[in-house]
Scaffold this active site. Structure first.
Site, PDB file in Angstrom:
ATOM      1  N   LEU A   1      -1.978  34.196  34.479  1.00  0.00           N
ATOM      2  CA  LEU A   1      -2.426  32.795  34.416  1.00  0.00           C
ATOM      3  C   LEU A   1      -3.937  32.620  34.320  1.00  0.00           C
ATOM      4  O   LEU A   1      -4.514  31.731  34.948  1.00  0.00           O
ATOM      5  CB  LEU A   1      -1.900  32.014  35.627  1.00  0.00           C
ATOM      6  CG  LEU A   1      -0.379  31.880  35.709  1.00  0.00           C
ATOM      7  CD1 LEU A   1       0.012  31.156  36.995  1.00  0.00           C
ATOM      8  CD2 LEU A   1       0.183  31.134  34.508  1.00  0.00           C
TER       9      LEU A   1
ATOM     10  N   LYS B   1      10.306  24.865  34.321  1.00  0.00           N
ATOM     11  CA  LYS B   1      10.615  26.151  33.690  1.00  0.00           C
ATOM     12  C   LYS B   1      11.134  27.148  34.708  1.00  0.00           C
ATOM     13  O   LYS B   1      10.473  27.441  35.705  1.00  0.00           O
ATOM     14  CB  LYS B   1       9.359  26.690  33.002  1.00  0.00           C
ATOM     15  CG  LYS B   1       9.619  27.956  32.194  1.00  0.00           C
ATOM     16  CD  LYS B   1       8.456  28.226  31.276  1.00  0.00           C
ATOM     17  CE  LYS B   1       8.646  29.460  30.453  1.00  0.00           C
ATOM     18  NZ  LYS B   1       7.473  29.731  29.609  1.00  0.00           N
TER      19      LYS B   1
ATOM     20  N   THR C   1       9.715  35.046  31.725  1.00  0.00           N
ATOM     21  CA  THR C   1       9.916  36.485  31.512  1.00  0.00           C
ATOM     22  C   THR C   1      10.723  37.137  32.634  1.00  0.00           C
ATOM     23  O   THR C   1      10.752  36.656  33.763  1.00  0.00           O
ATOM     24  CB  THR C   1       8.560  37.198  31.402  1.00  0.00           C
ATOM     25  OG1 THR C   1       7.786  36.850  32.545  1.00  0.00           O
ATOM     26  CG2 THR C   1       7.824  36.789  30.145  1.00  0.00           C
TER      27      THR C   1
ATOM     28  N   ASN D   1       1.584  23.247  30.341  1.00  0.00           N
ATOM     29  CA  ASN D   1       2.317  24.100  31.272  1.00  0.00           C
ATOM     30  C   ASN D   1       1.479  24.159  32.552  1.00  0.00           C
ATOM     31  O   ASN D   1       0.316  24.549  32.525  1.00  0.00           O
ATOM     32  CB  ASN D   1       2.485  25.478  30.621  1.00  0.00           C
ATOM     33  CG  ASN D   1       3.236  26.475  31.470  1.00  0.00           C
ATOM     34  OD1 ASN D   1       2.644  27.205  32.246  1.00  0.00           O
ATOM     35  ND2 ASN D   1       4.543  26.534  31.310  1.00  0.00           N
TER      36      ASN D   1
ATOM     37  N   LYS E   1      -1.203  26.947  27.169  1.00  0.00           N
ATOM     38  CA  LYS E   1      -1.325  27.983  28.204  1.00  0.00           C
ATOM     39  C   LYS E   1      -1.195  27.401  29.616  1.00  0.00           C
ATOM     40  O   LYS E   1      -1.630  26.293  29.864  1.00  0.00           O
ATOM     41  CB  LYS E   1      -2.681  28.677  28.038  1.00  0.00           C
ATOM     42  CG  LYS E   1      -2.994  29.755  29.065  1.00  0.00           C
ATOM     43  CD  LYS E   1      -2.096  30.958  28.960  1.00  0.00           C
ATOM     44  CE  LYS E   1      -2.171  31.834  30.209  1.00  0.00           C
ATOM     45  NZ  LYS E   1      -1.067  32.817  30.273  1.00  0.00           N
TER      46      LYS E   1
ATOM     47  N   GLY F   1      13.090  35.487  23.387  1.00  0.00           N
ATOM     48  CA  GLY F   1      13.406  36.418  22.310  1.00  0.00           C
ATOM     49  C   GLY F   1      13.747  35.814  20.966  1.00  0.00           C
ATOM     50  O   GLY F   1      14.223  36.523  20.077  1.00  0.00           O
TER      51      GLY F   1
ATOM     52  N   CYS G   1       6.359  32.224  37.041  1.00  0.00           N
ATOM     53  CA  CYS G   1       5.476  33.274  36.546  1.00  0.00           C
ATOM     54  C   CYS G   1       5.544  34.491  37.463  1.00  0.00           C
ATOM     55  O   CYS G   1       5.223  34.396  38.645  1.00  0.00           O
ATOM     56  CB  CYS G   1       4.028  32.789  36.463  1.00  0.00           C
ATOM     57  SG  CYS G   1       2.942  34.107  35.907  1.00  0.00           S
TER      58      CYS G   1
ATOM     59  N   THR H   1       6.886  35.239  22.095  1.00  0.00           N
ATOM     60  CA  THR H   1       6.385  36.518  21.599  1.00  0.00           C
ATOM     61  C   THR H   1       6.428  36.648  20.078  1.00  0.00           C
ATOM     62  O   THR H   1       5.567  37.300  19.489  1.00  0.00           O
ATOM     63  CB  THR H   1       7.204  37.650  22.268  1.00  0.00           C
ATOM     64  OG1 THR H   1       7.114  37.459  23.688  1.00  0.00           O
ATOM     65  CG2 THR H   1       6.683  39.013  21.923  1.00  0.00           C
TER      66      THR H   1
HETATM   67  C1  LIG Z   1       1.372  37.063  26.924  1.00  0.00           C
HETATM   68  C2  LIG Z   1       2.293  36.047  27.542  1.00  0.00           C
HETATM   69  C3  LIG Z   1       1.763  35.039  28.356  1.00  0.00           C
HETATM   70  C4  LIG Z   1       2.589  34.085  28.941  1.00  0.00           C
HETATM   71  N1  LIG Z   1       2.050  33.075  29.697  1.00  0.00           N
HETATM   72  C5  LIG Z   1       2.860  32.109  30.215  1.00  0.00           C
HETATM   73  C6  LIG Z   1       2.326  31.005  30.948  1.00  0.00           C
HETATM   74  O1  LIG Z   1       1.111  30.858  31.107  1.00  0.00           O
HETATM   75  N2  LIG Z   1       3.187  30.086  31.463  1.00  0.00           N
HETATM   76  C7  LIG Z   1       4.540  30.195  31.281  1.00  0.00           C
HETATM   77  O2  LIG Z   1       5.278  29.343  31.761  1.00  0.00           O
HETATM   78  N3  LIG Z   1       5.073  31.211  30.568  1.00  0.00           N
HETATM   79  C8  LIG Z   1       4.266  32.168  30.040  1.00  0.00           C
HETATM   80  N4  LIG Z   1       4.820  33.199  29.307  1.00  0.00           N
HETATM   81  C9  LIG Z   1       6.284  33.254  29.119  1.00  0.00           C
HETATM   82  C10 LIG Z   1       6.705  32.654  27.785  1.00  0.00           C
HETATM   83  O3  LIG Z   1       6.315  31.307  27.672  1.00  0.00           O
HETATM   84  C11 LIG Z   1       8.217  32.777  27.595  1.00  0.00           C
HETATM   85  O4  LIG Z   1       8.881  32.113  28.647  1.00  0.00           O
HETATM   86  C12 LIG Z   1       8.696  34.214  27.551  1.00  0.00           C
HETATM   87  O5  LIG Z   1       7.777  35.034  26.900  1.00  0.00           O
HETATM   88  C13 LIG Z   1      10.085  34.370  26.904  1.00  0.00           C
HETATM   89  O6  LIG Z   1      10.088  33.920  25.572  1.00  0.00           O
HETATM   90  P1  LIG Z   1       9.833  34.893  24.290  1.00  0.00           P
HETATM   91  O7  LIG Z   1      10.754  36.049  24.455  1.00  0.00           O
HETATM   92  O8  LIG Z   1      10.125  34.036  23.103  1.00  0.00           O
HETATM   93  O9  LIG Z   1       8.416  35.305  24.377  1.00  0.00           O
HETATM   94  C14 LIG Z   1       3.991  34.151  28.717  1.00  0.00           C
HETATM   95  C15 LIG Z   1       4.515  35.161  27.897  1.00  0.00           C
HETATM   96  C16 LIG Z   1       3.695  36.094  27.301  1.00  0.00           C
HETATM   97  C17 LIG Z   1       4.289  37.159  26.422  1.00  0.00           C
END
Ligand SMILES: Cc1cc2nc3c(=O)[nH]c(=O)nc-3n(C[C@H](O)[C@H](O)[C@H](O)COP(=O)(O)O)c2cc1C
Ligand SMILES: Cc1cc2nc3c(=O)[nH]c(=O)nc-3n(C[C@H](O)[C@H](O)[C@H](O)COP(=O)(O)OP(=O)(O)OC[C@H]3O[C@@H](n4cnc5c(N)ncnc54)[C@H](O)[C@@H]3O)c2cc1C
Ligand code: FES
Lengths: 301, 257
Positions: A73, A165, A193, A99, A45, A244, A130, A266
């Site tokens: 965060l 990132k 995201t 991270n 996290k 995704g 973020c 996700t």
């Molecule tokens: C609930 C949630 C919390 C997230 N927290 C972080 C975070 O703390 N730091 C970060 O760099 N990305 C965070 N992300 C982004 C994910 O690491 C990732 O970049 C993004 O969800 C796209 O990938 P996915 O489609 O496989 O989920 C978070 C995503 C989700 C859904």
């Protein structure tokens, strides 16, 4: 059995599959249902210098083939991580990557410096993307200047593998990637995201407490593949692809687009054992297609 | 220990058009589960249902190796679950959450208050309390007579009081208006239902100085304490309902009561 080992700027990985930050806690949460040591890496996290409470509830809204989140965060700060969480996960036989986030270049650098001291953590992933925090976060990741400033500050304080990132919420992600490469990053990971929004029409208000949030899940995959492909063409440093990914075929798409490794986010919510399955699935795909090593498909497009 | 398993649908009952009771089983004995814990079910074949759906453990029938889920159909996901047939498989991540903190002492008088489908976890809890010599009493609220579920089963474990909003069964009104609250005293209260109802019960409990636990239903993604989406504000800051809850002592919550 194909050779699925890979590496990111010298960081050796038993397979190209990692779990994405914010979606896999600290790994322990999933230990009952997945063999953590079968995963190439676990990215924990988002961690900040000082503790953060995050945003108010509601923080999540389901969307077509994805979800929006505005967690913001929430974490107990880097010192808590070093004292209480690190001892629990440091002996896992996989790469544990932290991270790191912050609201100023100084905060980022100090947080990174404290993690530099942890012997078994060989890399950090710097989150300059973020979308859910007011200060810092994505603000740094959407301009070349902002990205360069943070990465330069952290590079001075952090001596191991530095992955940065990137945000897809920009005009040219390749330009940001080049700025980050120039500033001393060892690798880039993408995408974080996509900024989005959803409205509860009955209540006539946004579904999320801070109105907007970050979109993730299969809905963003084509955008992510495009970003990875553009960035892989633009920089010489390794690229980690995510956005995704639900299965091994999705992972292979990212590898072909130019990613040396991938992350799963996700999808862990739908199948908490997916990371282990994708690692196995990549291997099976390579075997079936007569590839001896995963390196044969990385960046073939 | 948590499990990720395909269970088999052994029976499907429709106590009412808006509810479905799924009785699930497995080829091996079902794992240990505590009252108040929940499962995350994977809904297959519903285009608009992407995430798992959290559902309470309604009842565990050890003799027949069954896990019961009592589900109200409110959207696409739950409607899809209502179409399951005997023999179908359902993928579950379970058991999750903390469950009710106290499973009962000899002679203890415990009031269990449920509203709507919030009655679901109270059946298993009532069973545990009775098995341990405690004396559960149920106060169940519903919109109308037809929305009252599993009454005969509740009666096996304790006395049942009822309120309906239209007065078609029991006392007319909301659970907090029921006469049993003024006529009798209880050692503690546990409540599960719509938030306004839980807040009203929490106020009653505070005023009467009775220990009160509530079971929350915040929106969830992972169910494992990893995504931090399901948080509730407490005296300890934001905590995950899926991991540190869903059951909380009301005094820990930052509710305005
Ligand atoms: C609930 C949630 C919390 C997230 N927290 C972080 C975070 O703390 N730091 C970060 O760099 N990305 C965070 N992300 C982004 C994910 O690491 C990732 O970049 C993004 O969800 C796209 O990938 P996915 O489609 O496989 O989920 C978070 C995503 C989700 C859904
Ligand atoms: C710990 C926990 C235990 C639960 N136990 C049960 C149970 O035993 N039986 C049961 O029928 N339901 C239970 N729920 C609620 C259940 O999870 C939701 O009703 C379900 O997720 C709705 O899914 P859907 O796809 O049918 O509806 P959606 O299409 O997702 O939503 C339809 C409507 O339901 C509302 N809704 C969605 N999610 C929730 C939620 N988590 N809580 C309340 N309303 C929601 C939405 O606001 C929307 O208006 C529980 C929830 C939690 C968090
Ligand atoms: S649902 Fe993910 S932390 Fe509770």
């Amino acid at each position: 059995m194909a050779d699925i080992r890979t590496n990111i700027a010298g960081l050796a990985m038993k397979n190209p599959v990692m779990t994405a930050s914010g979606t896999f806690g600290y790994g322990m949460e999933f230990a009952d249902v997945v063999n953590l040591e079968e995963i190439g890496g676990i990215i924990v996290k988002g961690t900040t210098l000082h503790p953060r409470e995050g945003n108010d509830y509601p923080r999540m809204a389901e969307t077509a083939s994805g979800m929006l989140n505005c967690v913001g965060l929430q974490n107990k700060g880097v010192d808590y991580f070093c004292q209480n969480i690190y001892p629990e996960i440091k002996d896992l036989k996989t790469n544990v990557i932290v991270n790191v986030s912050g609201s100023s270049p100084e905060d980022y650098a100090e947080c990174a410096r404290r993690i530099d001291e942890l012997e078994n953590i060989l890399a950090i992933e710097l989150n300059i993307s973020c979308p859910n925090v007011k200060q810092g976060g994505m603000a740094f990741g959407v301009t070349c200047e902002g990205a360069r400033t943070v990465v330069e500050a952290v590079r001075k304080a952090y001596h191991k593998t530095l992955i940065v990132k990137l945000s897809p919420n920009v005009t040219s992600i390749a330009d940001i990637a080049k700025a980050v490469e120039d500033a001393g990053a060892d690798a880039v990971s993408l995408i974080n995201t996509l900024m989005g929004m959803a409205i509860d029409i009955e209540r006539r208000r946004p579904k999320l407490s801070i109105s907007t949030g970050g979109l993730s899940g299969p809905a963003v995959k084509p955008v992510a593949v495009r970003c990875v492909w553009q960035v892989a063409k633009a920089v010489k440093i390794p690229v980690v692809g995510l956005g995704g990914i639900m299965n091994a075929e999705d992972a292979i798409e990212f590898l072909m687009a130019g990613a040396s490794a991938i992350e799963i986010g996700t999808a862990n919510f739908i199948d908490p054992s997916v990371s282990e399955k994708v690692a196995q699935g990549v291997n099976d795909w390579l075997d079936k297609h007569g590839c001896k090593s995963v390196k044969e498909i990385i960046g073939v497009i | 220990m948590k499990y990720l398993k395909d269970l088999t649908v052994k029976a499907v009952e429709h106590p009412h058009k808006k509810y479905v009771l799924l009785k699930l089983t497995d080829h091996e004995p079902l794992p240990e589960m505590a009252p108040g814990q929940f499962v995350e079910v994977k809904v297959e074949g519903s285009e608009r249902t992407f995430l798992r759906r959290p559902i309470s453990i309604n009842y565990v029938d050890r003799e027949n190796n069954e896990l019961w889920l009592l589900i109200q159909t409110v959207g696409d996901g739950t409607r899809k679950l209502a179409t399951l047939k005997e023999g179908d498989k359902l993928n579950l991540l379970f058991p999750l959450g903390n469950g009710f903190s106290d499973v009962g002492k000899e002679g203890e008088e415990v009031l269990l208050i449920g509203g709507g489908v919030g009655v679901a976890p109270l059946l298993e809890y009532g069973k545990w309390l009775k098995e341990r010599g405690a004396k559960p009493t149920f106060l169940l609220g519903a919109r109308s007579k037809a929305d009252l579920l599993e009454l005969e089963l509740f009666r096996q474990f304790g006395e049942v009081f009822i309120t309906t909003e239209d007065g078609s069964e029991g006392e007319k009104g909301f659970v907090t208006q029921h006469s049993v609250l003024s006529n009798r005293s209880f050692d503690r209260i546990s409540v599960c239902g719509p938030k306004p109802m839980m807040v009203a019960v929490a106020k009653y409990a505070k005023k009467n100085n009775v220990k009160c636990e509530v079971s929350l239903e915040n929106m969830m993604a992972c169910g494992l304490g990893a995504c931090l989406c399901c948080v509730e504000k407490t005296v300890k800051g934001n905590v995950c309902v899926c991991k540190e809850g869903p059951v909380f002592d009301v005094n820990l919550l930052s509710w305005d009561i």
